[in-house]
Design a protein around this motif. Structure first.
Motif, PDB file in Angstrom:
ATOM      1  N   MET A 200      54.210  47.199 -13.096  1.00  0.00           N
ATOM      2  CA  MET A 200      55.031  48.277 -12.642  1.00  0.00           C
ATOM      3  C   MET A 200      54.171  49.192 -11.792  1.00  0.00           C
ATOM      4  O   MET A 200      53.250  49.810 -12.278  1.00  0.00           O
ATOM      5  N   SER A 201      54.479  49.222 -10.527  1.00  0.00           N
ATOM      6  CA  SER A 201      53.712  50.097  -9.655  1.00  0.00           C
ATOM      7  C   SER A 201      54.635  51.144  -9.060  1.00  0.00           C
ATOM      8  O   SER A 201      55.757  50.843  -8.671  1.00  0.00           O
ATOM      9  N   VAL A 202      54.151  52.376  -9.045  1.00  0.00           N
ATOM     10  CA  VAL A 202      54.879  53.487  -8.435  1.00  0.00           C
ATOM     11  C   VAL A 202      53.888  54.228  -7.554  1.00  0.00           C
ATOM     12  O   VAL A 202      52.865  54.701  -8.035  1.00  0.00           O
ATOM     13  N   ALA A 203      54.186  54.290  -6.268  1.00  0.00           N
ATOM     14  CA  ALA A 203      53.326  54.997  -5.321  1.00  0.00           C
ATOM     15  C   ALA A 203      54.099  56.177  -4.743  1.00  0.00           C
ATOM     16  O   ALA A 203      55.245  56.030  -4.326  1.00  0.00           O
ATOM     17  N   VAL A 204      53.459  57.344  -4.743  1.00  0.00           N
ATOM     18  CA  VAL A 204      54.070  58.528  -4.156  1.00  0.00           C
ATOM     19  C   VAL A 204      53.802  58.491  -2.658  1.00  0.00           C
ATOM     20  O   VAL A 204      52.673  58.275  -2.228  1.00  0.00           O
ATOM     21  N   GLN A 205      54.850  58.705  -1.876  1.00  0.00           N
ATOM     22  CA  GLN A 205      54.721  58.663  -0.419  1.00  0.00           C
ATOM     23  C   GLN A 205      54.972  60.018   0.212  1.00  0.00           C
ATOM     24  O   GLN A 205      55.368  60.102   1.364  1.00  0.00           O
ATOM     25  N   GLY A 206      54.744  61.078  -0.543  1.00  0.00           N
ATOM     26  CA  GLY A 206      54.863  62.412   0.007  1.00  0.00           C
ATOM     27  C   GLY A 206      56.153  63.109  -0.379  1.00  0.00           C
ATOM     28  O   GLY A 206      56.968  62.589  -1.129  1.00  0.00           O
ATOM     29  N   ARG A 207      56.304  64.290   0.175  1.00  0.00           N
ATOM     30  CA  ARG A 207      57.447  65.147  -0.137  1.00  0.00           C
ATOM     31  C   ARG A 207      58.367  65.250   1.070  1.00  0.00           C
ATOM     32  O   ARG A 207      57.915  65.369   2.197  1.00  0.00           O
ATOM     33  N   ASP A 208      59.666  65.222   0.803  1.00  0.00           N
ATOM     34  CA  ASP A 208      60.671  65.448   1.826  1.00  0.00           C
ATOM     35  C   ASP A 208      61.175  66.878   1.611  1.00  0.00           C
ATOM     36  O   ASP A 208      61.920  67.151   0.663  1.00  0.00           O
ATOM     37  N   ALA A 209      60.727  67.794   2.465  1.00  0.00           N
ATOM     38  CA  ALA A 209      61.050  69.207   2.294  1.00  0.00           C
ATOM     39  C   ALA A 209      62.546  69.471   2.391  1.00  0.00           C
ATOM     40  O   ALA A 209      63.088  70.289   1.639  1.00  0.00           O
ATOM     41  N   ALA A 210      63.236  68.795   3.292  1.00  0.00           N
ATOM     42  CA  ALA A 210      64.670  69.016   3.469  1.00  0.00           C
ATOM     43  C   ALA A 210      65.458  68.620   2.217  1.00  0.00           C
ATOM     44  O   ALA A 210      66.444  69.260   1.872  1.00  0.00           O
ATOM     45  N   ARG A 211      65.027  67.577   1.549  1.00  0.00           N
ATOM     46  CA  ARG A 211      65.711  67.102   0.340  1.00  0.00           C
ATOM     47  C   ARG A 211      65.170  67.732  -0.934  1.00  0.00           C
ATOM     48  O   ARG A 211      65.721  67.510  -2.012  1.00  0.00           O
ATOM     49  N   GLU A 212      64.053  68.471  -0.825  1.00  0.00           N
ATOM     50  CA  GLU A 212      63.361  69.013  -1.997  1.00  0.00           C
ATOM     51  C   GLU A 212      63.126  67.905  -3.016  1.00  0.00           C
ATOM     52  O   GLU A 212      63.475  68.009  -4.191  1.00  0.00           O
TER      53      GLU A 212
ATOM     54  N   GLU B 181      57.680  54.731  -4.008  1.00  0.00           N
ATOM     55  CA  GLU B 181      57.933  53.315  -3.747  1.00  0.00           C
ATOM     56  C   GLU B 181      57.569  52.540  -5.000  1.00  0.00           C
ATOM     57  O   GLU B 181      56.517  52.762  -5.599  1.00  0.00           O
ATOM     58  N   THR B 182      58.459  51.639  -5.393  1.00  0.00           N
ATOM     59  CA  THR B 182      58.232  50.763  -6.541  1.00  0.00           C
ATOM     60  C   THR B 182      58.393  49.326  -6.069  1.00  0.00           C
ATOM     61  O   THR B 182      58.745  49.083  -4.911  1.00  0.00           O
ATOM     62  N   ASP B 183      58.188  48.392  -6.961  1.00  0.00           N
ATOM     63  CA  ASP B 183      58.377  46.984  -6.614  1.00  0.00           C
ATOM     64  C   ASP B 183      59.829  46.689  -6.221  1.00  0.00           C
ATOM     65  O   ASP B 183      60.093  45.778  -5.456  1.00  0.00           O
ATOM     66  N   ALA B 184      60.768  47.494  -6.729  1.00  0.00           N
ATOM     67  CA  ALA B 184      62.193  47.268  -6.479  1.00  0.00           C
ATOM     68  C   ALA B 184      62.720  48.003  -5.259  1.00  0.00           C
ATOM     69  O   ALA B 184      63.820  47.726  -4.799  1.00  0.00           O
ATOM     70  N   GLY B 185      61.969  48.966  -4.741  1.00  0.00           N
ATOM     71  CA  GLY B 185      62.439  49.719  -3.583  1.00  0.00           C
ATOM     72  C   GLY B 185      61.860  51.115  -3.535  1.00  0.00           C
ATOM     73  O   GLY B 185      60.972  51.469  -4.294  1.00  0.00           O
TER      74      GLY B 185
END
Length: 82
Positions: A1-13, A18-22
């Motif tokens: 199980m891998s979970v990678a943070v790809q940053g913050r979307d300020a507009a969406r707060e 990203e995970t293996d599933a999407g």
């Protein structure tokens, strides 16, 4: 199980993960320890995501399969690929 943070979307707060599933948005309101009217620091958000990575990965898998994840992870949103 891998979970990678790809940053913050300020507009969406929300934080992008990203995970293996999407890929999905994790709303900041899920992150524990929020002070009313304040958002978490990047450090707090990354630590919270790391501590909850199994549940987040499971929620993204459910969403990718058309299922509804268990609350409170049911507010995650898949990031549609173009």
């Amino acid at each position: 199980m891998s979970v990678a943070v790809q940053g913050r979307d300020a507009a969406r707060e929300a934080y992008r993960i990203e995970t293996d599933a999407g890929r999905a948005y994790v709303p900041e309101c899920l992150i524990e320890g929020l002070r009313p009217g304040a958002r978490p620091s990047h450090q707090e958000a990354y630590e919270w995501i790391a501590a909850h990575r199994a549940r987040l990965a499971s929620a993204v898998t459910d969403l990718a399969q058309g299922k509804t994840p268990r609350a409170p992870y049911d507010i995650l949103t898949l990031i549609e690929e173009h």
